[in-house]
Scaffold this active site. Structure first.
Site, PDB file in Angstrom:
ATOM      1  CB  THR A 301      -0.855  -0.121   1.372  1.00  0.00           C
ATOM      2  OG1 THR A 301      -1.487  -1.017   0.763  1.00  0.00           O
ATOM      3  CG2 THR A 301      -1.929   1.536   1.471  1.00  0.00           C
ATOM      4  CD  GLN A 353      -9.384  -1.453  -0.215  1.00  0.00           C
ATOM      5  OE1 GLN A 353     -10.247  -1.952  -0.600  1.00  0.00           O
ATOM      6  NE2 GLN A 353      -9.175  -1.978   1.108  1.00  0.00           N
ATOM      7  CG  ASP A 354      -6.167   1.947   1.559  1.00  0.00           C
ATOM      8  OD1 ASP A 354      -7.256   2.150   2.188  1.00  0.00           O
ATOM      9  OD2 ASP A 354      -4.942   1.230   1.405  1.00  0.00           O
ATOM     10  NE  ARG A 443     -12.526  -0.246   7.247  1.00  0.00           N
ATOM     11  CZ  ARG A 443     -12.720  -0.915   7.212  1.00  0.00           C
ATOM     12  NH1 ARG A 443     -13.021  -2.256   7.357  1.00  0.00           N
ATOM     13  NH2 ARG A 443     -12.257  -1.938   6.000  1.00  0.00           N
ATOM     14  CD1 TRP A 445      -5.864   0.148  10.116  1.00  0.00           C
ATOM     15  CD2 TRP A 445      -5.053   1.721   9.217  1.00  0.00           C
ATOM     16  NE1 TRP A 445      -5.266  -0.905   8.921  1.00  0.00           N
ATOM     17  CE2 TRP A 445      -4.555   0.878   8.835  1.00  0.00           C
ATOM     18  CE3 TRP A 445      -4.945   2.879   9.155  1.00  0.00           C
ATOM     19  CZ2 TRP A 445      -2.767   1.117   8.364  1.00  0.00           C
ATOM     20  CZ3 TRP A 445      -3.159   3.357   8.533  1.00  0.00           C
ATOM     21  CH2 TRP A 445      -2.465   2.324   7.962  1.00  0.00           C
TER      22      TRP A 445
END
Length: 537
Positions: A301, A353-354, A443, A445
């Site tokens: 990532t 995502q991300d 949320r 992490w």
């Protein structure tokens, strides 16, 4: 400091009622006392006195940070040895994660050394920022292996034996606790206004020219021009960045790169040594940097970012940063910033995502557009998003959208996300099927995840519960999720989660903790850049 503040501080550090205010600063009161006694210079592990309280606290804090620095160097040395990758069967995934770890620990060594060298000049917020960034680096090293499915046992016993990672993280935890305590003590033992002025002093690179550059950047005013048609100095951004690093040779004056409109298909990195770069395009949707690295295709990532910024004092204006890997590729970062005091003004970030990795240190985003699906604003930075448009896109089937996933893993980190005077709504592809997919504000992490949404418009796509658990009850007691005077169809707090860590702020005084001034000390570094901002609630 009033008696309540004293009690809360001493309770966190494990101090009994019998202990006095002036002798709390010793190893026995840290979260990991055995490790503290083992690594810290015993001559510095002494009670403070009325006469020399400030000096002793500073000495003790510096000794703790030095011990942390030494352990970072041990981990880095082990990594260099581990780069003999034959022992890992030439697994490209292990190589990729190890390369990240090597860079991350090099960065931590630099940051911790900077904290030690500036022990008397920097304020406690700066020290907390450097320590928080080092902890984020540690967590990111571990997360790189998790990206590829390696277990904690593999990481702790094969890659990093002998408790190397565990010792480092615990020493950071001790250093954060000591530094936070020192900050409270400094506030009570000196003039608070003088502390604020010291914290808000302008960096030496600031000049009045920055305002002019933001208003009118032309080829004549820029140090370098990038243009795909050959009309500038370079055809790619990466070429310009490499040339800038060579030309500057450590200079800290503002350096301006003007990127003409076009689609630049490349991965760009602004390295730590390249400070105070200003990069200005022709507008969102006109100057576009795009690539498609992602976890599914073998990048961590951390390494998947289309555009990564590490050099302090970076400013971007009128640009789009995109990762076009698509939702099916999962983690795929458009922009990563671990550059302290970085600013993004009128920029767009597009992904799924991300999308936007606010990795570590302090950042300010103003009038930006951010697109994504899952955890699309994430990281362990201290980041304020002001007057931004946050667009939630259509995810894959059976997925839930989560706007944020903030990664604060220690209660003494000064990190968190603040969404202020912004708009959260569905992007066009989600709007048509909005009722099919659930969308949440965030949320947890990490265990101490912190996100505040204030004076923002939340459209009806936000679920009544507002926030989504990560796994079971993980972090629900230790997070700080706050909302203050939001509006729109998704803003009602009547049916919000009932977690201990969720807060509906009732007064402006509560929300004031999360303003640009209080949270980022932005009054000391944003005004001279010419970027507009609201300092208060």
């Amino acid at each position: 400091m009033n008696m309540l503040h004293c009690f809360l501080l001493f309770s966190f550090l494990g101090i009994t009622h019998a202990q006095s205010f002036h002798n709390f600063m010793s190893c026995s009161q840290t979260p990991y006392p055995d490790l503290c006694f083992h690594f810290i210079n015993p001559n510095h592990n002494v009670p403070t006195t009325d006469v020399h309280q400030s000096y002793n606290i500073t000495r003790f804090r510096n000794s703790a940070i030095r011990a942390t620095l030494n352990q970072a160097m041990v981990a880095h040395h082990h990594l260099l040895s581990a780069m003999d990758l034959a022992s890992f069967d030439d697994d490209d995934r292990v190589k990729s994660a190890l390369i990240d770890c090597l860079e991350l620990y090099e960065d931590s060594i630099t940051e911790l050394n900077r904290s030690v060298m500036n022990s008397m000049r920097a304020n406690s917020i700066d020290h907390l920022t450097l320590l928080s960034a080092s902890l984020a680096n540690h967590q990111t090293c571990r997360d790189g292996f998790r990206d590829f499915g390696f277990s904690s046992h593999y990481l702790n016993n094969i890659i990093f034996p002998h408790q190397i990672l565990s010792n480092f993280s615990k020493l950071i935890t001790n250093s954060l606790a000591i530094t936070k305590a020192a900050a409270v003590t400094a506030t009570t033992s000196s003039n608070p206004r003088s502390q604020r002025l010291l914290a808000g002093s302008f960096p030496k690179w600031v000049s009045s020219d920055d305002r002019m550059l933001l208003r009118d950047t032309t080829e004549k005013r820029a140090d370098m021009v990038v243009a795909q048609d050959g009309s500038g100095n370079f055809r790619t951004i990466s070429e310009a960045v490499a040339a800038a690093a060579e030309v500057r040779k450590g200079s800290e004056r503002r350096f301006v790169i003007y990127v003409k409109g076009g689609i630049y298909r490349e991965n760009v990195v602004i390295k730590k040594t390249l400070k105070n770069v200003m990069m200005i395009g022709d507008g969102m949707g006109e100057t576009i940097v795009t690539a498609m690295k992602n976890v599914k295709d073998g990048s961590t990532t951390f390494r998947s970012a289309t555009f990564a910024v590490v050099g302090e004092g970076f400013i971007a204006k009128d640009m789009t940063f995109e990762n076009r890997a698509g939702a099916e590729k999962h983690q795929a970062v458009s922009l990563r910033t671990n550059a302290d005091r970085s600013i993004f003004y009128r920029c767009s970030f597009k992904g799924y995502q991300d999308t936007l990795y606010a990795h570590s240190n302090r950042h300010f985003f103003r009038e930006c557009h951010i697109y994504g699906t899952i955890d699309f604003i994430f990281g362990d930075g201290a980041s304020v998003f002001q007057n931004c448009n946050i667009f939630v896109r259509k995810p894959m089937e059976n997925q839930k959208n989560t706007v944020t996933a903030q990664g604060r893993s220690d209660p003494n980190e000064n990190t968190g996300f603040v969404i202020h005077n912004s708009v959260v709504r569905a992007a066009p592809d989600l709007k048509a099927v909005e009722g099919v997919y659930k969308t949440y504000l965030g949320r947890p992490w990490k265990a101490y995840s912190r996100t505040v949404v204030m004076r923002s418009f939340l459209d009806g796509l936000i679920e009544p519960a507002g926030w989504l658990p990560w796994a079971g009850d993980f972090g629900l007691k230790t997070v700080y999720y706050g909302e203050f005077k939001n509006s729109g169809g998704g803003a009602s707090t009547m049916r919000r989660v009932q977690w201990p860590g969720y807060h509906v702020m009732k007064t402006a005084a509560e929300a004031e903790r999360f303003t640009v001034e209080s949270f980022l000390e932005g009054g000391g570094w944003i005004p001279a850049t010419g970027v507009p901002f609201a300092n208060g609630v």
